[in-house]
Structure formats: C-alpha cells, structure tokens
Scaffold this active site. Sequence first.
Site, PDB file in Angstrom:
ATOM      1  N   ARG A   1     -20.536  13.009  12.291  1.00 52.39           N
ATOM      2  CA  ARG A   1     -21.151  12.418  11.095  1.00 52.39           C
ATOM      3  C   ARG A   1     -22.276  11.441  11.412  1.00 52.39           C
ATOM      4  O   ARG A   1     -23.282  11.411  10.710  1.00 52.39           O
ATOM      5  CB  ARG A   1     -20.072  11.690  10.297  1.00 52.39           C
ATOM      6  CG  ARG A   1     -19.106  12.664   9.730  1.00 52.39           C
ATOM      7  CD  ARG A   1     -17.943  11.993   9.076  1.00 52.39           C
ATOM      8  NE  ARG A   1     -17.055  13.045   8.597  1.00 52.39           N
ATOM      9  CZ  ARG A   1     -15.901  12.827   8.013  1.00 52.39           C
ATOM     10  NH1 ARG A   1     -15.472  11.602   7.827  1.00 52.39           N
ATOM     11  NH2 ARG A   1     -15.167  13.832   7.601  1.00 52.39           N
TER      12      ARG A   1
ATOM     13  N   GLY B   1      -0.772   4.483   0.009  1.00 52.15           N
ATOM     14  CA  GLY B   1      -1.568   5.650   0.393  1.00 52.15           C
ATOM     15  C   GLY B   1      -0.788   6.421   1.435  1.00 52.15           C
ATOM     16  O   GLY B   1       0.432   6.232   1.580  1.00 52.15           O
ATOM     17  N   LEU B   2      -1.477   7.272   2.172  1.00 48.71           N
ATOM     18  CA  LEU B   2      -0.743   8.079   3.149  1.00 48.71           C
ATOM     19  C   LEU B   2      -0.041   7.210   4.180  1.00 48.71           C
ATOM     20  O   LEU B   2       1.113   7.464   4.532  1.00 48.71           O
ATOM     21  CB  LEU B   2      -1.699   9.066   3.819  1.00 48.71           C
ATOM     22  CG  LEU B   2      -2.039  10.243   2.913  1.00 48.71           C
ATOM     23  CD1 LEU B   2      -3.135  11.099   3.512  1.00 48.71           C
ATOM     24  CD2 LEU B   2      -0.805  11.095   2.631  1.00 48.71           C
ATOM     25  N   ALA B   3      -0.723   6.162   4.659  1.00 47.28           N
ATOM     26  CA  ALA B   3      -0.099   5.315   5.677  1.00 47.28           C
ATOM     27  C   ALA B   3       1.100   4.555   5.091  1.00 47.28           C
ATOM     28  O   ALA B   3       2.186   4.548   5.676  1.00 47.28           O
ATOM     29  CB  ALA B   3      -1.128   4.351   6.253  1.00 47.28           C
TER      30      ALA B   3
ATOM     31  N   GLY C   1       0.824  -1.205   0.000  1.00 45.72           N
ATOM     32  CA  GLY C   1       0.000   0.000   0.000  1.00 45.72           C
ATOM     33  C   GLY C   1       0.855   1.250   0.000  1.00 45.72           C
ATOM     34  O   GLY C   1       1.861   1.331   0.711  1.00 45.72           O
TER      35      GLY C   1
ATOM     36  N   HIS D   1     -18.751   5.626   3.807  1.00 44.80           N
ATOM     37  CA  HIS D   1     -17.593   6.477   3.555  1.00 44.80           C
ATOM     38  C   HIS D   1     -16.276   5.929   4.114  1.00 44.80           C
ATOM     39  O   HIS D   1     -15.214   6.072   3.503  1.00 44.80           O
ATOM     40  CB  HIS D   1     -17.872   7.843   4.189  1.00 44.80           C
ATOM     41  CG  HIS D   1     -16.756   8.824   4.076  1.00 44.80           C
ATOM     42  ND1 HIS D   1     -16.311   9.309   2.872  1.00 44.80           N
ATOM     43  CD2 HIS D   1     -15.971   9.405   5.021  1.00 44.80           C
ATOM     44  CE1 HIS D   1     -15.317  10.160   3.080  1.00 44.80           C
ATOM     45  NE2 HIS D   1     -15.079  10.222   4.364  1.00 44.80           N
TER      46      HIS D   1
ATOM     47  N   LEU E   1      -6.666  11.107   7.995  1.00 49.36           N
ATOM     48  CA  LEU E   1      -5.355  11.499   7.458  1.00 49.36           C
ATOM     49  C   LEU E   1      -4.364  11.604   8.612  1.00 49.36           C
ATOM     50  O   LEU E   1      -3.213  11.164   8.514  1.00 49.36           O
ATOM     51  CB  LEU E   1      -5.470  12.841   6.723  1.00 49.36           C
ATOM     52  CG  LEU E   1      -6.493  12.896   5.576  1.00 49.36           C
ATOM     53  CD1 LEU E   1      -6.457  14.252   4.890  1.00 49.36           C
ATOM     54  CD2 LEU E   1      -6.230  11.797   4.553  1.00 49.36           C
TER      55      LEU E   1
END
Length: 647
Positions: free
Chosen positions: A340, A52-54, A50, A411, A451
């Site tokens: 949310r 992504g940000l992580a 992966g 989401h 994030l």
Amino acid sequence: MLNNEHLKKSMTLNSKIPGGPLEKKWSSHKFNMKLVNPANRRKYKIIVVGTGLAGSSVAATLGELGYNVHSFSFHESPRRAHSIAAQGGINAPKNYSNDGDSVYRLFYDTIKGGDYRAREGNVYRLAEVSGSIIDQCVAQGVPFARDYAGYLDNRSFGGAQVARTFYARGQTGQQLLLGAYSALNRQIDAGTVKFYERREMLDLVLVEGKARGIVARNLINGKIESYTADAVVLATGGYGNAFFLSTNAKASNATAIWRAHKKGAFFANPCYTQIHPTCIPVTGEHQSKLTLMSESLRNDGRVWVPKKKGDTRAAKDIPDNERDYYLERLYPSFGNLVPRDVASRRAKEMCDNGYGVGQSKMAVYLDFADAIKRLGRESVFQKYGNLLDMYKQITGEDPYQAPMRIYPAVHYTMGGLWVDYNLMSTIPGLFVLGEANFSDHGANRLGASALMQGLADGYFIAPYTISDYLASNKFAPVKEDRQEFKEAENTVTGTINKLLGIDGKKSVDEFHREYGKVMWDYVGMGRNKAGLQKALKLLPEIRERFWKEVKITGNAHDINTELEKAQRVADFMELGELIAIDALHREESCGGHFREEYQTEEGEAKRNDKRFAYVAAWEFTGKTAKPKLNKEPLNFEEVHPSQRSYK
Ligand SMILES: Cc1cc2nc3c(=O)[nH]c(=O)nc-3n(C[C@H](O)[C@H](O)[C@H](O)COP(=O)(O)OP(=O)(O)OC[C@H]3O[C@@H](n4cnc5c(N)ncnc54)[C@H](O)[C@@H]3O)c2cc1C
C-alpha cells in the site's frame, strides 16, 4: 516545538522476546508461562474495553476459560464495532493454493512489508498462529469463499506473490465479527462475560502502579461509573480519524489509549500511518468520511493514468497504447499488487505531476475492463459485486462500464500503545490488543493482516499471557470507593464540565476538519522538516482555540453525541502533535512514513538503519508538547534488512 534535549535521556525498553530459535520461541514461552487452575479462574476479574475482532475474541476466550470477564463498548451491540467494515480478507499461510506459501514466507513478507521496523519474534508468532484462526472461524461457521472443489478459496493481497488471503466476498470483517460475536454471546449467556453497552471508557485507574480498573461514562444517562478489575485489556481500535477524513468508522477514536498514555502507557511509533491507495477520492468540503475500495480489487483491476499530461478525454476514448499502467511498468514482479505505501506514493506522484484524472485531477483509474473481458461480468460480480455496487451507489458511475477513480486516504494506524511480547503495556496489568497496540506491522501493514493480528491477539496470544500475569501476581482486593477511582471520576467530570462551559461559536466538527486538514497537508503522505515544523506551530494553535471557542449543545446527563465527539476530538488534538513530533524526529523514510528528504533516486523510501532501527516509545511527561522518547532496539537475526524492492 520539538526540543531535542529529551531525545538524549531516552531509556531502553525490554520487549521480553523469549530466547531460542525463532520457530520455538512461542511454544517454549507458552510452556514456561504460569497457568491458573480452572477452579480459581472465576476469582479473577478482567475488564475488556472494545468488542471489535480483538476485543470480542479475547473476551469470549477468557470467558470460555472461566474468568470473570467484563466487556465494554460505546456501541449498543458488540457487532457494531468498526471491524465490521473490513472488506478484503484475512491472511494465513495454509498453502491451499499450492503456490509455495509457508509460515516462514508470511513472516518474511511481513517483516519486509513493514520495512524492517517490526519485531521478528512477534511477526513469526503471528504467522505461526494465523492458520489456527482460520480453523477456529470455520468451526464458528464463518462462510469463507470456497473454490470449485469445496476447499476454502484464496486470493492475493499486496506485498505477496502467493494467494493466502481467505475472504467472504467483500464482507470478511463482518463475517468474522459475527463469528466472534456468537462466541461472545455464548459466554454472556453462560454468565462468564457481562456486557456493558453504551459505556465509553474515559480513564484508566492505577492502584499501586498496576491497572486496576476504568472510569466510564454511561452514554444514555451521562452517569460516570467506576469498575474495578485485576487486569484491563484495551482493544479499542485505531486512531486514523486524527486526520478527520479517513476510511475508519466515524466513531473510531483514540480516547481510551490516549488517556492510558497519560496515565503512563508509552505510545509507540505514533507517526506510522497507513495511507491506502484505493479509496474513493475526496469530492469537496461536504464529506465527513472516505470510503475504501478494497485492496482485493487489485487482484484483477488494473491501475492506470493517461500518458499525456492533463488529458481530458473520457477513459473509454484513450486507447491502450496511450495509457500508463504505471505499477505494472515500475514493478513488473508485483504489478498492481505492490504494498500500500508504494502504490499510494506512486498515485500521488502521478497526480502531482499532472497525470491525474477526473474533475479534481486528484485520482487515478482502477479498471476492470480487461478482467470482465477475460473472466466475464458474472465472475467479476461474484468476487467483487458488493464493492462495485458500493462504488456505484456513492459516485453514480458504473464500474462495469467505466474505470473507477481512486486516490489514497488515511486507513490504518500501525502506531499505538507500546506492548511487550506478552501484549502488556508499560503499565503492569494493562494489555493492549488489535489496532490499538503498536502491533506487528512495522512501518507499513500488509493487506489482510489486521484481522489476522486482532484475532491472533484475542484468540491465541492474550489468553495465555494474561493468565500468566494473573498467576504471577498477588492482587489485594480494590473497591470503587478508593481514592484513585474518585480522583479519576473527578478528572473526567471536570473535563466534561469544562467542555460544556466553553459555550463558544464553532462546532466540534469544524475544529476537527480544520485540524485534520493540517494533519493531512503536513503530516500526511509526504512529510518534510519544514512542513512538520509548521504543523507543530499550527496544531497547538487550533487546540488552544478549540478550548476557547467550541460550542457543545445539550447537557451531561443525557444522550449527547456532541459531547462524546468533543472529548474524542480533544484527545486527537493532543495525539496529532505527538504524531508530528514522532514524524519530525524520525529522519528517515520507512514504509508509510515518507520523509521527502529521504528517498532513493527512484523515489522509494530510504531508511537509516544505523540511526533509526528502533521502536520509538513516547512517554507522557505532563505536557503534550514535551514527550520523552524511549527506545526499543530492533534486532534482526533471521532477515537481513535491505532496500525493499518489488520490481
Ligand atoms: C474500510 C476498512 C476495510 C478494512 N478491510 C480490512 C481487510 O480486509 N483485512 C484486514 O486485515 N484489515 C482490514 N481493515 C483493518 C481492520 O478492519 C481493523 O484494523 C480491525 O478491524 C480493528 O479491529 P479492533 O478489534 O482492533 O478494533 P475495532 O474493530 O475498531 O473495535 C474497537 C472497539 O472498541 C470500542 N471502543 C473504542 N473506544 C472505546 C472507549 N473509549 N470505550 C468503550 N469502547 C470503546 C468500540 O466500540 C469497538 O467495539 C479494514 C479497515 C477499514 C477501515
């Protein structure tokens, strides 16, 4: 069907949260952890799946430390990861707004926001390191918005009464990922990180009980490849697409974590799904994904419905005194910025009670008219321009002229692989970061904190804890020709051949859509016992039909996106059942998990702390329908769990 027998045999999990005062736990743990001598680091091989940000942040940081890092993604470039979609911002309690923020307040808001179903120790650490993330990103050149004096600007997100969200217009994820991607590229160039593009991890390999490698499919030529390592990191994102329609990227999937689960990693709180209140509503059967309208819009946008049921007038013809700004009415303290889960439930309630707007009547308004009057169109454009443009492009309606129509959609997934304080799963040597782990958000994630968590995990937590694991263990050399790798390769090839051999009549998407509809109808925003039991009858039926009737075109030795999809959907079809089983066993409402039977008189989620103040960590037993429940009790020493109130 859920058989309650296995609930009785559960084992208690040790989260390994260090002792001592809350604010000292992480610093003393860091001191107590073992280090690897710089000259020895290159001898350790670490796989990171992966980007992504992580994943990018941990691979770049481990590379910078001098480890031998191997980074994998099914995308052709790290920067195509789903993190790029993040719009609104990232939290940190820098208190630049001078409005009373602090590490403790972010900790408190997050514990409360998660409806007292998160670990205090983890959440405090998250709040503590979040400030460093902003410094790191600024140093990388991330262009955060600035105020008139040149300081970094902040805005508010749900569940907070301070402005602590750093943002880069409506493209925060993209800008943060460009920062992490640059850091990663620096290491690729330096030779500490090797990037394997278009590789999909399809199995985890254990040798003598430890994670020692992966099996991946080369998506260009179909080759099944084995890779060895001393530790494996999964940073493979969330599984919201189990519901078919979600705001996630189409490619986001659960395969890596699901297959690791089947190899022994426990899956925690799978039913904790976040339904985001402000998405562009579903318009029909043709859609394959949904679009988020960032929570940041609720800083200035006002949510309302007509006071009269079934009102068919255009928004502009409904005078102010005939509008119900229901969030401001019900929650005067937090108004439109309630968390949310709360905003989603209220929107659904309004529509279910006949106050919905638009053709489908399954939408509420998000209105910028007052903000435009107060701040001017240019100022609204500066803050939210790209989001409002996106709405116009998708709906053909101009949000500067008429209110947007919004409705909740799947989401984010707070559930994921169980990890201890060191972010290690129940498989030694398997670390799980970002949305893929069950994380720090409890039963409801507050906005702008995914994030924060992904980058906290990647830049500031896992590099320490992985080093400690490597320094504390001995690793006999392993090669790809070991039996364990061959067996995993055979399993992967067997599954692929089986799928291609079915040669049925229905496409993968048709099955996924059908499955997702059952998930949404019975395991979605409102859940109840009868509905969940029904889902647990319907879901296995669809799964069984899938394995008899799916049609996958193309072959295994070429680019084959249908084959890729089929494997991901096959895994969703097992995970979906676990989500329903978890939701059925949790006889309480908390955060995003709303069991209709358990609500307060005012329609809020009603927890049962006596019975359910624990993390539910499910163990694969060989049969999808019979997972074993293990529990990690949640202890609250700092914050006293109470009924959440945003009034
Ligand atoms: C529309 C939208 C807006 C959002 N806005 C915000 C926001 O403003 N603020 C906020 O805090 N959060 C936001 N979020 C949530 C946040 O973006 C995500 O939770 C976060 O980016 C996830 O990051 P990650 O690194 O864990 O995973 P991802 O970014 O999903 O990355 C997963 C990576 O894993 C790779 N991968 C997955 N499986 C495999 C496999 N089997 N083999 C090889 N590679 C694999 C993928 O290629 C990818 O590189 C938003 C989410 C959405 C959907």
